[in-house]
Write a protein that holds these residues in place. Structure first.
Motif, PDB file in Angstrom:
ATOM      1  N   MET A 138      35.826  65.926 -18.412  1.00 17.48           N
ATOM      2  CA  MET A 138      34.685  65.954 -19.310  1.00 17.48           C
ATOM      3  C   MET A 138      35.167  66.337 -20.711  1.00 17.48           C
ATOM      4  O   MET A 138      35.877  67.302 -20.900  1.00 17.48           O
ATOM      5  CB  MET A 138      33.640  66.954 -18.804  1.00 17.48           C
ATOM      6  N   SER A 139      34.755  65.576 -21.684  1.00 15.71           N
ATOM      7  CA  SER A 139      35.169  65.794 -23.064  1.00 15.71           C
ATOM      8  C   SER A 139      34.348  66.904 -23.708  1.00 15.71           C
ATOM      9  O   SER A 139      33.159  67.026 -23.490  1.00 15.71           O
ATOM     10  CB  SER A 139      34.975  64.489 -23.845  1.00 15.71           C
ATOM     11  N   ASN A 140      35.005  67.720 -24.535  1.00 17.50           N
ATOM     12  CA  ASN A 140      34.302  68.779 -25.256  1.00 17.50           C
ATOM     13  C   ASN A 140      33.957  68.348 -26.672  1.00 17.50           C
ATOM     14  O   ASN A 140      33.435  69.135 -27.436  1.00 17.50           O
ATOM     15  CB  ASN A 140      35.152  70.059 -25.286  1.00 17.50           C
ATOM     16  N   SER A 141      34.283  67.122 -27.053  1.00 17.91           N
ATOM     17  CA  SER A 141      34.094  66.686 -28.433  1.00 17.91           C
ATOM     18  C   SER A 141      32.738  66.027 -28.688  1.00 17.91           C
ATOM     19  O   SER A 141      32.507  65.518 -29.757  1.00 17.91           O
ATOM     20  CB  SER A 141      35.212  65.727 -28.835  1.00 17.91           C
ATOM     21  N   LEU A 142      31.849  66.032 -27.696  1.00 12.42           N
ATOM     22  CA  LEU A 142      30.537  65.429 -27.884  1.00 12.42           C
ATOM     23  C   LEU A 142      29.695  66.347 -28.765  1.00 12.42           C
ATOM     24  O   LEU A 142      29.301  67.433 -28.342  1.00 12.42           O
ATOM     25  CB  LEU A 142      29.849  65.233 -26.531  1.00 12.42           C
ATOM     26  N   GLN A 143      29.487  65.926 -30.009  1.00 10.22           N
ATOM     27  CA  GLN A 143      28.673  66.728 -30.916  1.00 10.22           C
ATOM     28  C   GLN A 143      28.230  65.893 -32.108  1.00 10.22           C
ATOM     29  O   GLN A 143      28.783  64.832 -32.380  1.00 10.22           O
ATOM     30  CB  GLN A 143      29.421  67.976 -31.378  1.00 10.22           C
ATOM     31  N   VAL A 144      27.236  66.402 -32.793  1.00  8.22           N
ATOM     32  CA  VAL A 144      26.746  65.750 -33.999  1.00  8.22           C
ATOM     33  C   VAL A 144      27.894  65.678 -35.008  1.00  8.22           C
ATOM     34  O   VAL A 144      28.654  66.632 -35.171  1.00  8.22           O
ATOM     35  CB  VAL A 144      25.542  66.532 -34.578  1.00  8.22           C
ATOM     36  N   GLY A 145      28.017  64.520 -35.649  1.00  3.57           N
ATOM     37  CA  GLY A 145      29.074  64.321 -36.625  1.00  3.57           C
ATOM     38  C   GLY A 145      30.332  63.705 -36.049  1.00  3.57           C
ATOM     39  O   GLY A 145      31.252  63.365 -36.781  1.00  3.57           O
ATOM     40  N   LYS A 146      30.385  63.541 -34.735  1.00 10.53           N
ATOM     41  CA  LYS A 146      31.546  62.929 -34.078  1.00 10.53           C
ATOM     42  C   LYS A 146      31.189  61.525 -33.595  1.00 10.53           C
ATOM     43  O   LYS A 146      30.018  61.200 -33.397  1.00 10.53           O
ATOM     44  CB  LYS A 146      31.981  63.774 -32.873  1.00 10.53           C
ATOM     45  N   LEU A 147      32.220  60.732 -33.376  1.00 13.02           N
ATOM     46  CA  LEU A 147      32.045  59.376 -32.873  1.00 13.02           C
ATOM     47  C   LEU A 147      31.452  59.416 -31.469  1.00 13.02           C
ATOM     48  O   LEU A 147      31.900  60.184 -30.616  1.00 13.02           O
ATOM     49  CB  LEU A 147      33.401  58.665 -32.851  1.00 13.02           C
ATOM     50  N   ALA A 148      30.435  58.608 -31.248  1.00 15.58           N
ATOM     51  CA  ALA A 148      29.815  58.514 -29.924  1.00 15.58           C
ATOM     52  C   ALA A 148      30.786  57.839 -28.960  1.00 15.58           C
ATOM     53  O   ALA A 148      31.440  56.863 -29.328  1.00 15.58           O
ATOM     54  CB  ALA A 148      28.518  57.719 -29.997  1.00 15.58           C
ATOM     55  N   PRO A 149      30.895  58.347 -27.739  1.00 18.93           N
ATOM     56  CA  PRO A 149      31.771  57.686 -26.763  1.00 18.93           C
ATOM     57  C   PRO A 149      31.343  56.234 -26.525  1.00 18.93           C
ATOM     58  O   PRO A 149      30.166  55.960 -26.282  1.00 18.93           O
ATOM     59  CB  PRO A 149      31.577  58.517 -25.489  1.00 18.93           C
ATOM     60  N   ASN A 150      32.289  55.342 -26.636  1.00 17.58           N
ATOM     61  CA  ASN A 150      32.001  53.927 -26.409  1.00 17.58           C
ATOM     62  C   ASN A 150      31.902  53.665 -24.908  1.00 17.58           C
ATOM     63  O   ASN A 150      32.411  54.432 -24.101  1.00 17.58           O
ATOM     64  CB  ASN A 150      33.111  53.066 -27.010  1.00 17.58           C
ATOM     65  N   PHE A 151      31.225  52.600 -24.549  1.00 16.57           N
ATOM     66  CA  PHE A 151      31.160  52.193 -23.147  1.00 16.57           C
ATOM     67  C   PHE A 151      30.955  50.693 -23.069  1.00 16.57           C
ATOM     68  O   PHE A 151      30.502  50.060 -24.012  1.00 16.57           O
ATOM     69  CB  PHE A 151      30.023  52.926 -22.397  1.00 16.57           C
ATOM     70  N   LEU A 152      31.317  50.154 -21.942  1.00 17.57           N
ATOM     71  CA  LEU A 152      31.068  48.763 -21.595  1.00 17.57           C
ATOM     72  C   LEU A 152      30.470  48.786 -20.200  1.00 17.57           C
ATOM     73  O   LEU A 152      31.049  49.371 -19.283  1.00 17.57           O
ATOM     74  CB  LEU A 152      32.360  47.943 -21.598  1.00 17.57           C
ATOM     75  N   SER A 153      29.302  48.197 -20.056  1.00 17.08           N
ATOM     76  CA  SER A 153      28.641  48.192 -18.761  1.00 17.08           C
ATOM     77  C   SER A 153      27.787  46.945 -18.632  1.00 17.08           C
ATOM     78  O   SER A 153      27.648  46.165 -19.569  1.00 17.08           O
ATOM     79  CB  SER A 153      27.774  49.447 -18.607  1.00 17.08           C
ATOM     80  N   ILE A 154      27.195  46.794 -17.461  1.00 12.82           N
ATOM     81  CA  ILE A 154      26.268  45.694 -17.215  1.00 12.82           C
ATOM     82  C   ILE A 154      24.860  46.189 -17.510  1.00 12.82           C
ATOM     83  O   ILE A 154      24.475  47.282 -17.089  1.00 12.82           O
ATOM     84  CB  ILE A 154      26.353  45.202 -15.748  1.00 12.82           C
ATOM     85  N   GLY A 155      24.124  45.383 -18.232  1.00  7.13           N
ATOM     86  CA  GLY A 155      22.743  45.709 -18.537  1.00  7.13           C
ATOM     87  C   GLY A 155      21.833  44.564 -18.151  1.00  7.13           C
ATOM     88  O   GLY A 155      22.287  43.450 -17.871  1.00  7.13           O
ATOM     89  N   VAL A 156      20.550  44.879 -18.145  1.00  3.95           N
ATOM     90  CA  VAL A 156      19.537  43.860 -17.868  1.00  3.95           C
ATOM     91  C   VAL A 156      18.623  43.796 -19.084  1.00  3.95           C
ATOM     92  O   VAL A 156      18.083  44.813 -19.527  1.00  3.95           O
ATOM     93  CB  VAL A 156      18.713  44.199 -16.602  1.00  3.95           C
ATOM     94  N   TYR A 157      18.487  42.577 -19.623  1.00  7.11           N
ATOM     95  CA  TYR A 157      17.608  42.355 -20.764  1.00  7.11           C
ATOM     96  C   TYR A 157      16.905  41.018 -20.557  1.00  7.11           C
ATOM     97  O   TYR A 157      17.565  40.013 -20.290  1.00  7.11           O
ATOM     98  CB  TYR A 157      18.414  42.357 -22.064  1.00  7.11           C
ATOM     99  N   LYS A 158      15.577  41.041 -20.650  1.00  7.94           N
ATOM    100  CA  LYS A 158      14.782  39.826 -20.419  1.00  7.94           C
ATOM    101  C   LYS A 158      15.101  39.223 -19.050  1.00  7.94           C
ATOM    102  O   LYS A 158      15.249  38.007 -18.903  1.00  7.94           O
ATOM    103  CB  LYS A 158      14.987  38.802 -21.533  1.00  7.94           C
ATOM    104  N   ASN A 159      15.278  40.101 -18.066  1.00  7.77           N
ATOM    105  CA  ASN A 159      15.528  39.741 -16.665  1.00  7.77           C
ATOM    106  C   ASN A 159      16.849  38.994 -16.451  1.00  7.77           C
ATOM    107  O   ASN A 159      17.004  38.266 -15.480  1.00  7.77           O
ATOM    108  CB  ASN A 159      14.368  38.944 -16.079  1.00  7.77           C
TER     109      ASN A 159
END
Length: 177
Positions: free
Chosen positions: A1-22
């Motif tokens: 688990m990363s301790n760098s999650l905070q305001v002013g820092k880069l948001a962790p990137n992700f790649l995943s499967i999503g559902v949009y418009k079915n």
């Protein structure tokens, strides 16, 4: 688990499967960088009362968020197929309306995204949370709630408006109305 999650820092990137418009498709957070603000919403699971109510309320304000050049992305630990079933389920008992959301539901079945954003409970559930990420991919604001608490859409819009105002007018005070 990363301790760098905070305001002013880069948001962790992700790649995943999503559902949009079915439809299923790949969604990568960094694809929005340089283009849009992101409202990244984490919710515990499909088919829970608070999740349905909150997602419908967010959807009711999609046009308002678009005025702020903002994309909503909603994440839960459900599979893409659960998201699809969730969207095809009738909104209310005896209703003919499907849940027609104008934003994607992102699958985090591996719980990697939820863990990276430090939202995984000891029981393996995702805490409800909301992140406002600017166009550069920097976290500007976030809140984490308990499993039974929903969020105020009006407050989200107020905070988004103030963040954008202050980024455009760095030496001014936000004129709260």
């Amino acid at each position: 688990m990363s301790n760098s999650l905070q305001v002013g820092k880069l948001a962790p990137n992700f790649l995943s499967i999503g559902v949009y418009k079915n439809k299923l498709g790949k969604i990568r957070l960094s694809d929005y960088r340089g283009k849009k603000y992101i409202i990244l919403v984490f919710y515990p699971a499909n088919f829970t009362n608070i999740s349905i109510t909150e997602l419908i309320r967010l959807n009711d304000y999609v046009l308002e968020f678009k005025k702020f050049s903002t994309q909503i992305l909603a994440v839960s630990i459900d599979s893409p197929f659960s998201h699809l079933q969730f969207l095809l389920t009738k909104r209310y008992k005896n209703s003919l309306d499907e849940l027609n959301l104008d934003f994607p539901l992102i699958s985090d079945v591996t719980k990697k995204i939820t863990e990276e954003y430090q939202l995984l409970t000891d029981d393996g559930l995702a805490c409800p949370a909301l992140f406002i990420i600017d166009k550069e991919g920097i976290i500007q604001y976030y809140t984490v709630n308990n499993l039974l608490c929903d969020r105020s859409i009006d407050e989200i819009i107020r905070v988004l408006n103030s963040i954008q105002y202050l980024k455009e007018n760095p030496r001014q005070i936000y004129p709260r109305v």
